[in-house]
Design a protein around this motif. Structure first.
Motif, PDB file in Angstrom:
ATOM      1  N   HIS A 180       0.777  13.689   4.011  1.00  0.00           N
ATOM      2  CA  HIS A 180      -0.292  13.748   5.013  1.00  0.00           C
ATOM      3  C   HIS A 180      -1.001  12.407   5.159  1.00  0.00           C
ATOM      4  CE1 HIS A 180      -0.994  18.404   5.064  1.00  0.00           C
ATOM      5  NE2 HIS A 180       0.260  18.063   5.358  1.00  0.00           N
ATOM      6  N   ALA A 181      -1.148  11.662   4.062  1.00  0.00           N
ATOM      7  CA  ALA A 181      -1.813  10.354   4.097  1.00  0.00           C
ATOM      8  C   ALA A 181      -0.870   9.260   4.590  1.00  0.00           C
ATOM      9  CB  ALA A 181      -2.356  10.004   2.715  1.00  0.00           C
ATOM     10  N   TYR A 223      -8.256   8.442   2.260  1.00  0.00           N
ATOM     11  CA  TYR A 223      -8.270   7.651   1.035  1.00  0.00           C
ATOM     12  C   TYR A 223      -9.014   6.329   1.214  1.00  0.00           C
ATOM     13  CZ  TYR A 223      -4.549   5.031   3.320  1.00  0.00           C
ATOM     14  OH  TYR A 223      -3.826   4.279   4.219  1.00  0.00           O
ATOM     15  N   VAL A 224      -9.329   5.714   0.061  1.00  0.00           N
ATOM     16  CA  VAL A 224      -9.877   4.363   0.012  1.00  0.00           C
ATOM     17  C   VAL A 224      -8.961   3.568  -0.908  1.00  0.00           C
ATOM     18  CG1 VAL A 224     -11.814   2.949  -0.788  1.00  0.00           C
ATOM     19  CG2 VAL A 224     -12.247   5.121   0.349  1.00  0.00           C
ATOM     20  N   GLU A 225      -8.521   2.401  -0.452  1.00  0.00           N
ATOM     21  CA  GLU A 225      -7.653   1.566  -1.286  1.00  0.00           C
ATOM     22  C   GLU A 225      -8.448   0.914  -2.398  1.00  0.00           C
ATOM     23  OE1 GLU A 225      -4.611  -0.868   0.407  1.00  0.00           O
ATOM     24  OE2 GLU A 225      -4.755   0.187   2.322  1.00  0.00           O
ATOM     25  N   LEU A 226      -7.833   0.815  -3.573  1.00  0.00           N
ATOM     26  CA  LEU A 226      -8.453   0.208  -4.749  1.00  0.00           C
ATOM     27  C   LEU A 226      -7.589  -0.929  -5.244  1.00  0.00           C
ATOM     28  CD1 LEU A 226      -9.228   3.506  -6.677  1.00  0.00           C
ATOM     29  CD2 LEU A 226     -10.823   2.207  -5.259  1.00  0.00           C
ATOM     30  N   ASP A 227      -8.109  -1.724  -6.158  1.00  0.00           N
ATOM     31  CA  ASP A 227      -7.347  -2.782  -6.807  1.00  0.00           C
ATOM     32  C   ASP A 227      -6.483  -2.139  -7.892  1.00  0.00           C
ATOM     33  OD1 ASP A 227      -6.369  -5.120  -7.908  1.00  0.00           O
ATOM     34  OD2 ASP A 227      -8.211  -5.551  -9.012  1.00  0.00           O
ATOM     35  N   PHE A 270       0.833   4.425  -7.376  1.00  0.00           N
ATOM     36  CA  PHE A 270       2.260   4.642  -7.161  1.00  0.00           C
ATOM     37  C   PHE A 270       2.864   3.392  -6.531  1.00  0.00           C
ATOM     38  CE2 PHE A 270      -0.402   6.323  -3.834  1.00  0.00           C
ATOM     39  CZ  PHE A 270       0.122   5.767  -2.680  1.00  0.00           C
ATOM     40  N   PRO A 271       4.192   3.209  -6.697  1.00  0.00           N
ATOM     41  CA  PRO A 271       4.841   2.052  -6.074  1.00  0.00           C
ATOM     42  C   PRO A 271       5.047   2.293  -4.582  1.00  0.00           C
ATOM     43  CG  PRO A 271       6.457   3.380  -7.247  1.00  0.00           C
ATOM     44  CD  PRO A 271       5.110   4.000  -7.506  1.00  0.00           C
ATOM     45  N   THR A 290       5.215  -3.063  -4.330  1.00  0.00           N
ATOM     46  CA  THR A 290       3.944  -3.325  -5.006  1.00  0.00           C
ATOM     47  C   THR A 290       3.351  -2.015  -5.491  1.00  0.00           C
ATOM     48  OG1 THR A 290       2.649  -3.116  -2.983  1.00  0.00           O
ATOM     49  CG2 THR A 290       3.457  -5.312  -3.504  1.00  0.00           C
ATOM     50  N   LEU A 291       2.364  -2.117  -6.365  1.00  0.00           N
ATOM     51  CA  LEU A 291       1.662  -0.927  -6.820  1.00  0.00           C
ATOM     52  C   LEU A 291       0.472  -0.685  -5.913  1.00  0.00           C
ATOM     53  CD1 LEU A 291       1.626  -1.231 -10.702  1.00  0.00           C
ATOM     54  CD2 LEU A 291       2.892   0.385  -9.303  1.00  0.00           C
ATOM     55  N   LYS A 292       0.329   0.546  -5.489  1.00  0.00           N
ATOM     56  CA  LYS A 292      -0.761   0.944  -4.605  1.00  0.00           C
ATOM     57  C   LYS A 292      -1.679   1.858  -5.404  1.00  0.00           C
ATOM     58  CE  LYS A 292      -1.157   1.111  -0.112  1.00  0.00           C
ATOM     59  NZ  LYS A 292      -1.632  -0.015   0.681  1.00  0.00           N
ATOM     60  N   ALA A 293      -2.975   1.591  -5.366  1.00  0.00           N
ATOM     61  CA  ALA A 293      -3.970   2.459  -6.005  1.00  0.00           C
ATOM     62  C   ALA A 293      -4.928   2.933  -4.926  1.00  0.00           C
ATOM     63  CB  ALA A 293      -4.712   1.718  -7.099  1.00  0.00           C
ATOM     64  N   VAL A 294      -5.128   4.240  -4.849  1.00  0.00           N
ATOM     65  CA  VAL A 294      -6.009   4.814  -3.833  1.00  0.00           C
ATOM     66  C   VAL A 294      -6.889   5.901  -4.454  1.00  0.00           C
ATOM     67  CG1 VAL A 294      -4.459   4.351  -1.895  1.00  0.00           C
ATOM     68  CG2 VAL A 294      -4.306   6.523  -3.077  1.00  0.00           C
ATOM     69  N   LYS A 295      -8.085   6.030  -3.916  1.00  0.00           N
ATOM     70  CA  LYS A 295      -8.978   7.115  -4.308  1.00  0.00           C
ATOM     71  C   LYS A 295      -8.910   8.170  -3.215  1.00  0.00           C
ATOM     72  CE  LYS A 295     -13.726   8.249  -5.421  1.00  0.00           C
ATOM     73  NZ  LYS A 295     -15.100   7.757  -5.470  1.00  0.00           N
ATOM     74  N   VAL A 296      -8.673   9.401  -3.603  1.00  0.00           N
ATOM     75  CA  VAL A 296      -8.596  10.514  -2.657  1.00  0.00           C
ATOM     76  C   VAL A 296     -10.010  10.822  -2.166  1.00  0.00           C
ATOM     77  CG1 VAL A 296      -7.974  12.941  -2.350  1.00  0.00           C
ATOM     78  CG2 VAL A 296      -6.582  11.483  -3.833  1.00  0.00           C
ATOM     79  N   GLU A 297     -10.211  10.687  -0.869  1.00  0.00           N
ATOM     80  CA  GLU A 297     -11.521  10.946  -0.266  1.00  0.00           C
ATOM     81  C   GLU A 297     -11.617  12.354   0.310  1.00  0.00           C
ATOM     82  OE1 GLU A 297     -14.421   8.907   0.083  1.00  0.00           O
ATOM     83  OE2 GLU A 297     -13.381   7.921  -1.567  1.00  0.00           O
ATOM     84  N   SER A 298     -10.510  12.843   0.861  1.00  0.00           N
ATOM     85  CA  SER A 298     -10.521  14.182   1.436  1.00  0.00           C
ATOM     86  C   SER A 298      -9.109  14.745   1.506  1.00  0.00           C
ATOM     87  CB  SER A 298     -11.177  14.190   2.822  1.00  0.00           C
ATOM     88  OG  SER A 298     -10.437  13.403   3.710  1.00  0.00           O
TER      89      SER A 298
END
Length: 92
Positions: free
Chosen positions: A10-11, A83-87, A55-56, A60-68
Motif C-alpha cells: 500500500h505504501a 510513512y516518514v523517512e528516517l536515517d 528494509f533494502p 540501499t537500506l530504507k528506514a521508515v516510521k509508519v504514520e498510518s
C-alpha cells in the motif's frame, strides 16, 4: 493494525503484494517497536502507527516510521502520507 506485506504494498515500496511477501519471508525486513528490534520472517506480522521498519530497496537500506494504515493501495501522494523517512544509520 495491518499485515506488514500489505502495508509495504500500500505504501508503494513494492510493485506487488507477492514481492512484499517475498521480501519479508527472506528476512529482509526489520521491525522496531517499543525500543525492541527484530527481524521479520512472516508476512503476517502486523504493523501499527509508531512502528519503524527497515528494509533494502534499490541497493540501499530504507528506514521508515509508519504514520498510518490505509485500507487500499492509493495514488503515490496518498501512499507517501503513510510513512516518514528516517536515517537508516540510526536504526538498531
Amino acid at each position: 493494525r495491518q499485515r506488514v506485506d500489505v502495508w509495504l504494498w500500500h505504501a508503494r515500496f513494492t510493485k506487488s503484494r507477492a514481492l512484499a511477501t517475498r521480501l519479508v519471508s527472506e528476512g529482509g525486513v526489520r521491525l522496531m517497536r517499543d525500543g525492541a528490534s527484530r527481524q521479520l520472517e512472516k508476512p503476517s506480522v502486523e504493523v501499527q502507527p509508531g512502528d519503524t521498519l527497515m528494509f533494502p530497496l534499490g541497493g540501499t537500506l530504507k528506514a521508515v516510521k509508519v504514520e498510518s494504515i490505509s485500507p487500499r493501495r492509493g495514488p503515490a501522494p496518498e501512499a507517501r502520507a503513510l510513512y516518514v523517512e528516517l536515517d537508516a544509520g540510526g536504526f538498531a
